[in-house]
Design a protein around this motif. Structure first.
Motif, mmCIF file in Angstrom:
data_model
loop_
_atom_site.group_PDB
_atom_site.id
_atom_site.type_symbol
_atom_site.label_atom_id
_atom_site.label_comp_id
_atom_site.label_asym_id
_atom_site.label_seq_id
_atom_site.Cartn_x
_atom_site.Cartn_y
_atom_site.Cartn_z
ATOM 1 N N ARG A 112 -43.948 5.735 19.435
ATOM 2 C CA ARG A 112 -43.004 4.691 18.873
ATOM 3 C C ARG A 112 -42.092 5.035 17.671
ATOM 4 O O ARG A 112 -41.230 4.986 17.522
ATOM 5 C CB ARG A 112 -44.048 3.506 18.683
ATOM 6 N N ILE A 113 -42.937 6.149 16.778
ATOM 7 C CA ILE A 113 -42.507 6.388 15.668
ATOM 8 C C ILE A 113 -41.255 7.418 16.081
ATOM 9 O O ILE A 113 -40.153 7.340 15.730
ATOM 10 C CB ILE A 113 -43.603 7.158 14.753
ATOM 11 N N TYR A 114 -41.454 8.274 17.142
ATOM 12 C CA TYR A 114 -40.610 9.292 17.379
ATOM 13 C C TYR A 114 -39.448 8.600 18.302
ATOM 14 O O TYR A 114 -38.251 8.811 17.769
ATOM 15 C CB TYR A 114 -41.094 10.279 18.619
ATOM 16 N N LYS A 115 -39.554 7.589 18.949
ATOM 17 C CA LYS A 115 -38.709 6.957 19.668
ATOM 18 C C LYS A 115 -37.680 6.193 18.550
ATOM 19 O O LYS A 115 -36.472 6.262 18.527
ATOM 20 C CB LYS A 115 -39.141 5.990 20.644
ATOM 21 N N ALA A 116 -38.299 5.825 17.558
ATOM 22 C CA ALA A 116 -37.554 4.965 16.712
ATOM 23 C C ALA A 116 -36.882 5.688 15.563
ATOM 24 O O ALA A 116 -35.650 5.026 15.167
ATOM 25 C CB ALA A 116 -38.541 3.860 15.661
ATOM 26 N N HIS A 117 -37.032 6.819 15.574
ATOM 27 C CA HIS A 117 -36.420 7.887 14.727
ATOM 28 C C HIS A 117 -35.570 8.802 15.461
ATOM 29 O O HIS A 117 -35.086 9.956 14.772
ATOM 30 C CB HIS A 117 -37.425 8.310 13.668
ATOM 31 N N TYR A 118 -35.458 8.735 16.606
ATOM 32 C CA TYR A 118 -34.620 9.684 17.195
ATOM 33 C C TYR A 118 -33.204 9.390 17.805
ATOM 34 O O TYR A 118 -33.315 7.991 18.073
ATOM 35 C CB TYR A 118 -35.295 9.965 18.653
#
Length: 72
Positions: free
Chosen positions: A19-25
């Protein structure tokens, strides 16, 4: 910790990392301090929630990958 709890925690860690990766990609420019500060804050909060080596390793990989992509 028994196996079921350990697996549940690992699942939760990987889900949080995704979720962190997706939100910041895609990552922002390296000079965008607000983006990187916000990412660091989310990572610190998540690491504090789980407080284990697996979480630190996974989140380190997430931030490192985003940083590498931002440098391209």
């Amino acid at each position: 910790m028994d196996e079921a709890k350990e697996l549940k925690q690992a699942y939760d860690i990987f889900t949080a990392a995704w979720r962190i990766y997706k939100a910041h990609y895609p990552p922002k420019d390296l000079k965008d301090d607000s983006y990187w500060s916000e990412l660091a804050g989310v990572i610190e909060k998540t690491e504090a929630e789980y407080n284990c080596q697996l979480c630190r390793d996974v989140l380190c990989s997430v931030s490192t990958d985003l940083e590498h992509k931002a440098k391209k």
